[in-house]
Design a protein around this motif. Structure first.
Motif, PDB file in Angstrom:
ATOM      1  N   THR A 154      -4.596   5.187   2.370  1.00  8.36           N
ATOM      2  CA  THR A 154      -5.845   5.662   2.959  1.00  8.36           C
ATOM      3  C   THR A 154      -6.917   4.586   2.941  1.00  8.36           C
ATOM      4  OG1 THR A 154      -6.346   6.609   0.775  1.00  8.36           O
ATOM      5  CG2 THR A 154      -5.422   8.087   2.443  1.00  8.36           C
ATOM      6  N   TRP A 188      -1.744  11.816  -1.998  1.00 11.48           N
ATOM      7  CA  TRP A 188      -1.357  10.944  -0.889  1.00 11.48           C
ATOM      8  C   TRP A 188      -2.503  10.768   0.101  1.00 11.48           C
ATOM      9  CZ3 TRP A 188       3.543   8.668  -0.222  1.00 11.48           C
ATOM     10  CH2 TRP A 188       3.761   8.035   1.001  1.00 11.48           C
ATOM     11  N   TRP A 244       0.829  -1.206   0.000  1.00 12.84           N
ATOM     12  CA  TRP A 244       0.000   0.000   0.000  1.00 12.84           C
ATOM     13  C   TRP A 244       0.865   1.259   0.000  1.00 12.84           C
ATOM     14  CZ3 TRP A 244      -3.434  -1.963   4.607  1.00 12.84           C
ATOM     15  CH2 TRP A 244      -4.253  -3.008   4.145  1.00 12.84           C
ATOM     16  N   SER A 280       2.803   6.549   7.632  1.00 10.71           N
ATOM     17  CA  SER A 280       2.344   7.236   6.426  1.00 10.71           C
ATOM     18  C   SER A 280       2.658   8.720   6.451  1.00 10.71           C
ATOM     19  CB  SER A 280       0.838   7.038   6.255  1.00 10.71           C
ATOM     20  OG  SER A 280       0.115   7.716   7.270  1.00 10.71           O
ATOM     21  N   PRO A 334      -4.209   2.317  -2.033  1.00 12.09           N
ATOM     22  CA  PRO A 334      -3.254   3.206  -1.355  1.00 12.09           C
ATOM     23  C   PRO A 334      -3.411   3.088   0.152  1.00 12.09           C
ATOM     24  CG  PRO A 334      -5.127   4.476  -2.076  1.00 12.09           C
ATOM     25  CD  PRO A 334      -5.375   3.058  -2.543  1.00 12.09           C
ATOM     26  N   THR A 345       0.860   4.066  -2.925  1.00 13.35           N
ATOM     27  CA  THR A 345       0.627   5.482  -2.641  1.00 13.35           C
ATOM     28  C   THR A 345       1.755   6.346  -3.196  1.00 13.35           C
ATOM     29  OG1 THR A 345      -0.478   4.805  -0.602  1.00 13.35           O
ATOM     30  CG2 THR A 345       0.072   7.121  -0.818  1.00 13.35           C
ATOM     31  N   TYR A 402       1.173   6.540  -6.972  1.00 16.69           N
ATOM     32  CA  TYR A 402       0.089   7.449  -7.323  1.00 16.69           C
ATOM     33  C   TYR A 402       0.489   8.909  -7.099  1.00 16.69           C
ATOM     34  CZ  TYR A 402      -2.888   3.254  -7.157  1.00 16.69           C
ATOM     35  OH  TYR A 402      -3.442   2.009  -7.382  1.00 16.69           O
TER      36      TYR A 402
END
Length: 304
Positions: free
Chosen positions: A251, A232, A95, A278, A249, A99, A102
């Motif tokens: 979140t 993010w 994940w 994170s 991701p 992230t 992305y």
């Protein structure tokens, strides 16, 4: 024959010892008032208190999380990180990588599009320019969450949902990034420098690449940071677009862990530890790129 006497400039007044307090008073006048300082401290505490809580809570075990004082640290941070890493063969770090993909690729692509579009709106005249800019301003006012469903329907028509592209493509266009690049380009790139480059025979692409981009660099870095943080922290778009948890991701992945915590309270420590991890890349990114905000607007000017 008459002689002319040159005027002798009067000597500068000597520094009077008693004048130093006046200088100190003038300097002291720029200091913020106690009320302003108190407001800033309250605002800083409001922003930092949740981060402090996450940092302390991530050091506690599942049994200590709800049974000890809120701001009393413990010694289980490494154990929590190891437990989070072991969860489903390290899916958390997948994940994290998703992230970063992305946000990194989406942020860079958005900077390219925003920089070119903002420069074009600031430095070129063409039919419909004002109308296009007004539409852009309207796009700034529309929340991204409102566009998530229409974007899903459009991408579903071409079979791109539940893929990396379904999150990357909507992240490339940022109305606020284009608006910010337009404002910064108009202020930092002088028209005289562009005209001089054209006179020397430089093409438009070379002018943009060699002259405009260095001058716009602080603004482009700002666009990148805003877009990177927005992607993010984005939840709704990937939540709607993705069904495979290997593509999630942070979140969306941490939200799933939080939902599991309702039946497995031990998962709460993993969620809190994941939230702490994170935040680390965002802090590191801001510390790394903040020096670009101190660059002079004309630092990228090309000398003849």
């Amino acid at each position: 024959m008459t002689a002319t006497t040159a005027a002798v400039p009067s000597p500068a007044p000597a520094l009077v010892p008693g004048s130093a307090p006046a200088v100190r008073r003038r300097r002291g006048a720029t200091r913020p008032s106690p009320v302003s300082t108190a407001v800033l401290l309250v605002g800083a505490a409001y922003c930092l208190l949740p981060v402090v809580w996450v940092l302390i809570a991530s050091t506690k075990s599942a049994g200590e999380l709800f049974s000890t004082f809120t701001f009393a640290p413990s010694t289980h941070l490494l154990d929590n990180v190891a437990e989070l890493t072991a969860y489903r063969d390290g899916v958390f770090w997948r994940w994290m990588a998703n992230t970063a993909l992305y946000a990194g690729v989406g942020g860079l692509a958005s900077v390219v599009v925003s920089g070119m579009a903002g420069y074009g709106l600031a430095k070129y005249e063409f039919a419909g320019k004002k109308a296009l800019f007004n539409v852009l301003l309207a796009g700034v006012l529309v929340p991204a969450v409102v566009l998530a469903i229409p974007q899903y329907l459009l991408l579903a028509q071409v079979g791109l949902t539940n893929t990396y592209w379904s999150v990357l493509l909507p992240s490339i266009i940022s109305p606020y990034g284009i608006y910010l690049a337009r404002i910064y380009s108009a202020a930092s790139v002088p028209d005289d420098v562009i005209e001089a480059a054209r006179t020397e025979g430089a093409g438009e692409a070379r002018i943009f690449r060699s002259i405009a981009v260095p001058m716009m660099m602080p603004g482009l870095v700002t666009v990148f940071l805003f877009q990177f943080v927005a992607i993010w922290n984005n939840f709704m778009l990937p939540y709607i677009m993705l069904g495979n948890d290997r593509l999630f991701p942070l979140t969306v992945g941490l939200s799933g862990l939080l939902n599991q915590g309702a039946s497995q309270p031990a998962m709460y420590t993993s969620v809190i530890t994941g939230a702490l991890l994170s935040v680390v890349p965002l802090v590191a990114l801001f510390l790394l790129l903040q020096r670009y905000w101190q660059v002079d607007l004309a630092a990228g000017a090309v000398k003849a």
